[in-house]
Design an enzyme around this catalytic site. Structure first.
Site, short mmCIF file in Angstrom:
data_model
loop_
_atom_site.label_atom_id
_atom_site.label_comp_id
_atom_site.label_asym_id
_atom_site.label_seq_id
_atom_site.Cartn_x
_atom_site.Cartn_y
_atom_site.Cartn_z
N HIS A 61 -45.25 -7.26 -58.83
CA HIS A 61 -44.65 -6.23 -57.98
C HIS A 61 -43.31 -5.75 -58.52
O HIS A 61 -42.30 -5.71 -57.83
CB HIS A 61 -44.49 -6.75 -56.55
CG HIS A 61 -45.78 -7.12 -55.90
ND1 HIS A 61 -46.66 -6.19 -55.40
CD2 HIS A 61 -46.37 -8.33 -55.70
CE1 HIS A 61 -47.72 -6.80 -54.91
NE2 HIS A 61 -47.57 -8.10 -55.10
N ASN A 132 -49.60 -6.15 -47.76
CA ASN A 132 -49.77 -4.92 -48.54
C ASN A 132 -50.35 -3.83 -47.67
O ASN A 132 -50.39 -3.95 -46.45
CB ASN A 132 -50.63 -5.18 -49.79
CG ASN A 132 -51.95 -5.82 -49.44
OD1 ASN A 132 -52.64 -5.36 -48.53
ND2 ASN A 132 -52.32 -6.88 -50.14
N TYR A 345 -43.38 -19.40 -54.08
CA TYR A 345 -42.26 -18.53 -53.72
C TYR A 345 -40.94 -19.31 -53.81
O TYR A 345 -39.95 -18.84 -54.37
CB TYR A 345 -42.45 -17.98 -52.30
CG TYR A 345 -43.43 -16.84 -52.22
CD1 TYR A 345 -43.01 -15.52 -52.16
CD2 TYR A 345 -44.80 -17.08 -52.21
CE1 TYR A 345 -43.90 -14.48 -52.09
CE2 TYR A 345 -45.71 -16.04 -52.15
CZ TYR A 345 -45.26 -14.74 -52.09
OH TYR A 345 -46.15 -13.71 -52.03
#
Length: 670
Positions: A61, A132, A345
């Protein structure tokens, strides 16, 4: 060692740390539906390696835009969740980040899945959702996360994007079964070529648990509905815009907000209980499927307003850190194997953005109370002993955090069941919602989808990839697959025909009685040379199959047969293929279709009649509808046909022939 890690096309790789073969498409879980296990070292090795391969702003991204604003709660939904910011009228800071997946730091104006990530922050709560612009994800297990992203990132040799090579993108995205719904029916249908981020809906993708103060648990899926309306560009216009301004999306958002045209979204949720999942055919742990609004309506909970542009692109956008594990009190995750990538993450942040969460755009608004110290950007200096517990002085945590502030988490829905290795690719009936998507589309939208597939598949250099994509699409939309096959060449068309022929035979296994399975297996094996396909796997399925509940799906899949009848096989493929089809009489097809209807839904007596009428079109194209059905009735193969069926079929022979010819014309249109 790294170069030899993966073994060609095998689904096995060599784990570097233990030098042992490990399945690359399976994960170690606590039972079939439980959480991923930390002792699956080979999985976390794969995930954590990806976290460290590139600077974070050049990896996933990368072509991003963002803006800041406010979350304003519309209603009081604290009854279903105890989060501090959910009281009616509550307003807190909100940030939205938009980004495309493909490429390194290239244009954002491409046909691609667009991320819609949201950060909600107040002095009492922090909630982050990573989703998304489609309500589903590419895959089920986090193990495939890196593989999918590698397919759309830059190649090491020349930094050209993998996605620019159509066969590589198709192999990774179109052919892999769990990703078909996302890529094929959202991205290629036009949802990915959005007109602007302000005209894009967003979705939280995963299912979350909301834990109330009394301990009751609800499930929720989150939606962001654009108040400005949802809009997409047709492919031709998108190409022209990209040629004029490669940063069109960033510029459009920035200029609109600078002029005071602030975008607004409604934050809505689908609130369910676990018993709802048991009644309806959904699974809260599977992120590749949609929970239809017809089954669970949307409840509007809040407004999301963006009214400030970033002041520095690097500091406030490229450094922003989203974490699916960041949850306010009362919010929890289900045992979704994909959302358990939350380890990645945190790992990315610690390895790329400092160990103290000190970057301003990432820093929580809440007062940080913990026993951690040191690391880059560390400034929370306290004159307390940072060891807890200790016998000398109370730590920061012990002094300042009341017991009532602890999280109230939900108990696991699935009891511990022991270590099980679950395949990360296969999950029951992954094509069903793709079929429903196709069936619900209007004709103009279907044409856009077929045109997009034609372009993508025709661009692939590899004939085998063309074949794989076309055949996979045929499981969902048969007539459209035939049109795609006709556009990309004989190899794909021939393979499509062969796949359908094998499907006819293999599907008989679902309907066959146990004492007939060996005969069906032998018939399939003997026919494999005639259709030039290795049928061993399908033959084994016949022996192993006992899934009578699948017959409805099987019956619907027989819709592929009109385009592969002997009458039109020569037009689509070659005379040799037509001969192969003729070796399996059309009356056999009618028998199977009718039996499927009778076995699967005996209460709907009209289904077998409808199926017979549908398949009479095949024999009608041969000019022998009445004779074929008469022979079938005489044979009494399955005992489901009666004289009324025969009479109706014969009476409609002429109409069926006309309809069939019309369908053939539609299938081969330009």
């Amino acid at each position: 060692a790294a170069a030899q890690r993966r073994q060609n096309d095998s689904s096995v790789f060599l784990a570097i740390m233990v030098a042992a073969a490990v399945e690359s498409e399976s994960s170690l879980t606590d039972g079939d539906a439980g959480a991923l296990l930390l002792q699956d070292i080979s999985e976390w090795d794969e995930v954590f390696r990806f976290d460290r391969l590139e600077a974070v702003e050049r990896a996933a991204h990368a072509a991003a835009a963002a803006a800041f604003g406010a979350f304003v709660a519309r209603g009081d939904w604290t009854a279903s969740a105890a989060a501090a910011f959910q009281a009616a009228g509550k307003q807190i800071a909100f940030m939205a980040a938009f980004s495309t997946v493909a490429g390194a730091k290239g244009s954002a104006t491409v046909r691609d899945a667009d991320a819609f990530a949201a950060k909600f922050a107040s002095a009492a709560a922090l909630q982050e959702l990573v989703g998304n612009n489609s309500p589903i994800s590419f895959f089920i297990f986090d193990l495939l996360f890196a593989a999918i992203l590698f397919a759309s990132k830059a190649k090491a040799a020349n930094q050209a994007a993998f996605a620019a090579a159509a066969e590589l993108a198709a192999e990774s995205l179109f052919v892999r079964l769990p990703s078909l719904h996302q890529v094929s029916f959202f991205a290629l249908a036009g949802f990915a070529a959005v007109a602007a981020h302000r005209h894009m809906n967003g979705y939280g993708s995963h299912t979350f648990k909301l834990v109330a103060k009394d301990g009751s648990v609800y499930c929720s899926k989150f939606w962001y509905k654009a108040d400005q309306g949802q809009a997409a560009e047709v492919w031709k216009d998108a190409e022209e815009v990209a040629a004029e301004d490669v940063d069109y999306f960033r510029d459009l958002n920035f200029q609109a907000e600078a002029a005071g045209r602030y975008p607004l979204w409604e934050l809505a949720s689908q609130v369910m209980t676990f018993s709802d999942f048991e009644i309806d055919p959904f699974n809260e742990n599977i992120p590749t499927k949609v929970v239809p609004r017809e089954s669970v309506p949307l409840i509007v909970d809040a407004e999301l307003l963006l009214n400030r542009n970033p002041l520095n692109m690097f500091a406030e956008v490229e450094q922003v850190f989203m974490d699916v594990a960041a949850a306010s009190k009362g919010a929890d995750e289900v045992e979704d194997p994909l959302i358990q990538r939350q380890f990645a993450y945190i790992d990315t942040h610690l390895s790329e953005l400092t160990a103290s969460y000190g970057i301003p755009v990432c820093r929580p608004y809440a007062t940080v109370l913990n026993d951690q110290e040191d690391g880059a950007r560390y400034d929370d200096v306290q004159d307390v002993l940072v060891i807890a517990p200790n016998a000398f002085s109370a730590s920061a945590v012990e002094v300042q955090i009341p017991a009532a502030a602890a999280f109230n988490l939900a108990a696991a829905r699935v009891a511990a069941a022991g270590d099980v290795r679950v395949n990360a690719v296969v999950e029951a009936d992954q094509r069903k919602q793709s079929r429903q998507f196709w069936a619900s589309d209007v004709n103009a939208q279907k044409k856009r989808l077929v045109d997009a597939f034609r372009m993508e598949v025709a661009s692939a250099v590899s004939a085998s990839i063309q074949v794989d994509v076309t055949v996979e699409f045929s499981f969902v939309a048969a007539a459209a697959a035939a049109r795609i096959a006709a556009a990309v060449g004989s190899a794909a068309a021939g393979a499509l025909a062969n796949r359908r022929q094998i499907k006819v035979i293999a599907s008989l296994a679902v309907l066959a009685k146990a004492d007939a399975k060996v005969r069906q297996k032998n018939a399939l094996e003997s026919s494999s040379q005639a259709v030039a396909v290795d049928a061993k796997a399908a033959a084994q399925d016949i022996v192993d199959s006992s899934d009578a509940a699948n017959v409805v799906t099987v019956a619907r899949e027989f819709a592929v047969l009109p385009q592969t009848a002997a009458a039109d096989a020569a037009e689509f493929v070659a005379a040799a293929s037509a001969k192969a089809f003729s070796s399996f009489p059309a009356m056999e097809v009618i028998s199977v279709a009718a039996a499927a209807g009778a076995v699967a839904e005996p209460a709907r007596a009209s289904l077998d009649l409808n199926m017979a009428m549908f398949f009479s079109r095949i024999v009608a194209s041969r000019g022998a509808a009445a004779n074929a059905i008469a022979a079938l009735v005489k044979a009494s193969r399955d005992g489901v046909f009666v004289a009324a069926v025969l009479a109706k079929a014969a009476a409609n022979n002429r109409a069926a022939e006309a309809i069939f010819k019309f369908e053939v014309r539609q299938a081969v249109d330009a």
